[in-house]
Design a protein around this motif. Structure first.
Motif, mmCIF file in Angstrom:
data_model
loop_
_atom_site.group_PDB
_atom_site.id
_atom_site.type_symbol
_atom_site.label_atom_id
_atom_site.label_comp_id
_atom_site.label_asym_id
_atom_site.label_seq_id
_atom_site.Cartn_x
_atom_site.Cartn_y
_atom_site.Cartn_z
ATOM 1 N N UNK A 52 2.819 11.664 -6.684
ATOM 2 C CA UNK A 52 4.202 11.196 -5.827
ATOM 3 C C UNK A 52 2.859 10.327 -4.984
ATOM 4 N N UNK A 53 3.714 9.271 -4.415
ATOM 5 C CA UNK A 53 3.147 7.797 -3.705
ATOM 6 C C UNK A 53 4.286 7.898 -2.766
ATOM 7 N N UNK A 54 4.165 7.691 -1.275
ATOM 8 C CA UNK A 54 5.257 7.305 -0.791
ATOM 9 C C UNK A 54 4.567 6.516 0.610
ATOM 10 N N UNK A 55 5.394 5.306 1.239
ATOM 11 C CA UNK A 55 4.908 4.700 2.351
ATOM 12 C C UNK A 55 5.156 5.959 3.550
ATOM 13 N N UNK A 56 5.652 6.826 3.912
ATOM 14 C CA UNK A 56 4.977 7.550 4.659
ATOM 15 C C UNK A 56 3.950 8.577 4.136
ATOM 16 N N UNK A 57 3.024 9.856 4.919
ATOM 17 C CA UNK A 57 2.045 10.246 4.824
ATOM 18 C C UNK A 57 2.693 11.652 4.824
ATOM 19 N N UNK A 66 9.557 17.213 -6.126
ATOM 20 C CA UNK A 66 8.470 16.459 -6.890
ATOM 21 C C UNK A 66 8.073 18.317 -7.185
ATOM 22 N N UNK A 67 8.226 19.462 -6.928
ATOM 23 C CA UNK A 67 7.309 20.557 -7.050
ATOM 24 C C UNK A 67 8.061 21.242 -8.585
ATOM 25 N N UNK A 68 9.744 20.882 -8.531
ATOM 26 C CA UNK A 68 10.508 20.878 -9.520
ATOM 27 C C UNK A 68 10.177 20.749 -10.742
ATOM 28 N N UNK A 69 9.338 18.700 -10.798
ATOM 29 C CA UNK A 69 9.729 17.942 -11.829
ATOM 30 C C UNK A 69 7.879 18.700 -11.834
ATOM 31 N N UNK A 70 7.168 18.925 -10.931
ATOM 32 C CA UNK A 70 5.963 19.331 -11.704
ATOM 33 C C UNK A 70 6.086 20.927 -12.695
ATOM 34 N N UNK A 71 6.857 21.367 -12.521
ATOM 35 C CA UNK A 71 6.929 22.912 -13.665
ATOM 36 C C UNK A 71 7.645 22.245 -14.591
ATOM 37 N N UNK A 72 8.403 21.159 -14.263
ATOM 38 C CA UNK A 72 9.105 21.002 -15.530
ATOM 39 C C UNK A 72 7.919 20.431 -16.780
ATOM 40 N N UNK A 73 7.191 19.327 -16.192
ATOM 41 C CA UNK A 73 6.345 18.981 -17.107
ATOM 42 C C UNK A 73 5.292 20.385 -17.406
ATOM 43 N N UNK A 95 0.058 -1.245 0.337
ATOM 44 C CA UNK A 95 0.095 0.449 0.393
ATOM 45 C C UNK A 95 0.910 1.254 -0.078
ATOM 46 N N UNK A 96 0.602 2.581 -0.530
ATOM 47 C CA UNK A 96 0.894 3.446 -0.764
ATOM 48 C C UNK A 96 0.179 4.776 -0.513
ATOM 49 N N UNK A 97 0.008 5.449 0.117
ATOM 50 C CA UNK A 97 -0.332 6.753 0.408
ATOM 51 C C UNK A 97 0.114 8.327 0.092
ATOM 52 N N UNK A 98 -1.140 8.666 -0.904
ATOM 53 C CA UNK A 98 -0.609 9.519 -1.997
ATOM 54 C C UNK A 98 -0.764 10.624 -1.110
ATOM 55 N N UNK A 99 1.242 10.953 -1.320
ATOM 56 C CA UNK A 99 1.306 12.288 -0.974
ATOM 57 C C UNK A 99 0.900 14.088 -1.611
ATOM 58 N N UNK A 100 1.209 13.856 -3.041
ATOM 59 C CA UNK A 100 0.797 15.357 -3.641
ATOM 60 C C UNK A 100 0.750 14.863 -5.371
ATOM 61 N N UNK A 101 -0.093 15.635 -5.911
ATOM 62 C CA UNK A 101 -0.591 15.601 -8.006
ATOM 63 C C UNK A 101 -0.643 16.750 -7.605
ATOM 64 N N UNK A 102 -0.762 17.074 -9.445
ATOM 65 C CA UNK A 102 -0.794 17.897 -9.831
ATOM 66 C C UNK A 102 -1.391 17.108 -11.706
ATOM 67 N N UNK A 103 -2.850 17.804 -11.632
ATOM 68 C CA UNK A 103 -3.471 17.375 -13.150
ATOM 69 C C UNK A 103 -3.581 18.100 -13.507
ATOM 70 N N UNK A 104 -3.098 18.485 -15.340
ATOM 71 C CA UNK A 104 -2.797 19.792 -15.888
ATOM 72 C C UNK A 104 -4.754 20.562 -16.458
ATOM 73 N N UNK A 105 -5.617 19.616 -16.449
ATOM 74 C CA UNK A 105 -6.509 19.775 -16.883
ATOM 75 C C UNK A 105 -7.431 20.240 -15.525
ATOM 76 N N UNK A 106 -7.926 21.859 -15.216
ATOM 77 C CA UNK A 106 -8.054 22.789 -13.993
ATOM 78 C C UNK A 106 -9.197 21.995 -13.023
ATOM 79 N N UNK A 149 11.402 5.415 -0.986
ATOM 80 C CA UNK A 149 10.280 5.016 -0.193
ATOM 81 C C UNK A 149 9.252 5.938 -0.778
ATOM 82 N N UNK A 150 8.970 6.170 -2.130
ATOM 83 C CA UNK A 150 8.803 6.716 -2.817
ATOM 84 C C UNK A 150 7.615 6.678 -4.165
ATOM 85 N N UNK A 151 6.778 6.576 -5.062
ATOM 86 C CA UNK A 151 6.683 5.909 -6.258
ATOM 87 C C UNK A 151 5.533 7.152 -6.762
#
Length: 198
Positions: free
Chosen positions: A143-148, A158-165, A42-53, A125-127
């Protein structure tokens, strides 16, 4: 002297401008190979971005989310269950997927307009899941992780990766919100609750 200073400044600018895309290319590169054993559990969702507002706004309304990858003997197929808590209720969906390197496709035609790959992250420990919808017209980046809750440096990456996209700033889940039980445990709880009512 002035000409020499200008030439050095210009060279520095050129090298920086050329290194920025390479840095982004490295930040969002897909994994070369996915380790299925690492994926299981099991992985907990930590954060996410979607291009469609409008989808991003709906995404922000959830309290928490998890994905649970089943243990599997196959080298190329695995199943997972997604659990989303919204308005204090849990919703579950299960999917079968076929893996090819670090990418996977959904089995069946219902998800045929999705393509997904796992991206590189320095978090141990992220995915990172990068989904393209409707032939890349929309993107989801999770961004998922074993940690919350992650370290600040991990969130900055992660924010830099989102910005790159070229995606909107990510929505970060509240780590104090309760996660859904694993689906089998939730079903057993429901049965016990029904038995107590009768």
């Amino acid at each position: 002297m002035f000409v020499a200073v200008c030439a050095i400044a210009l060279l520095c600018f050129v090298s920086v401008s050329h290194s920025a895309p390479l840095a982004c290319e490295e930040l969002v590169r897909p994994l070369d190979q996915l380790n299925l054993r690492h994926l299981e559990g099991r992985w907990a969702l930590v954060a996410g971005s979607l291009s469609h507002l409008p989808n991003l706004e709906r995404f922000k309304q959830r309290d928490s989310a998890t994905v649970n990858f089943a243990s599997n003997t196959s080298d190329s197929a695995i199943s997972y269950t997604r659990g989303i808590r919204l308005d204090n209720k849990c919703m579950y969906n299960s999917y079968n997927i076929s893996l090819e390197g670090s990418s996977f496709t959904y089995d069946g035609t219902a998800q045929s307009n999705f393509s997904l790959n796992f991206a590189h992250t320095s978090c141990h420990d992220c995915m990172l899941m990068h989904m393209k919808v409707q032939s890349g017209k929309q993107q989801h980046f999770y961004l998922f992780s074993r940690r919350r809750e992650l370290e600040q440096s991990e969130m900055e990456e992660f924010r830099a990766q989102v910005e790159c996209l070229n995606m909107p700033p990510p929505a970060v889940m509240d780590p104090t919100k309760e996660l859904c039980l694993e689906e089998t445990a939730a079903a057993q709880t429901d049965v016990k609750t029904e038995g107590q009512k009768n």
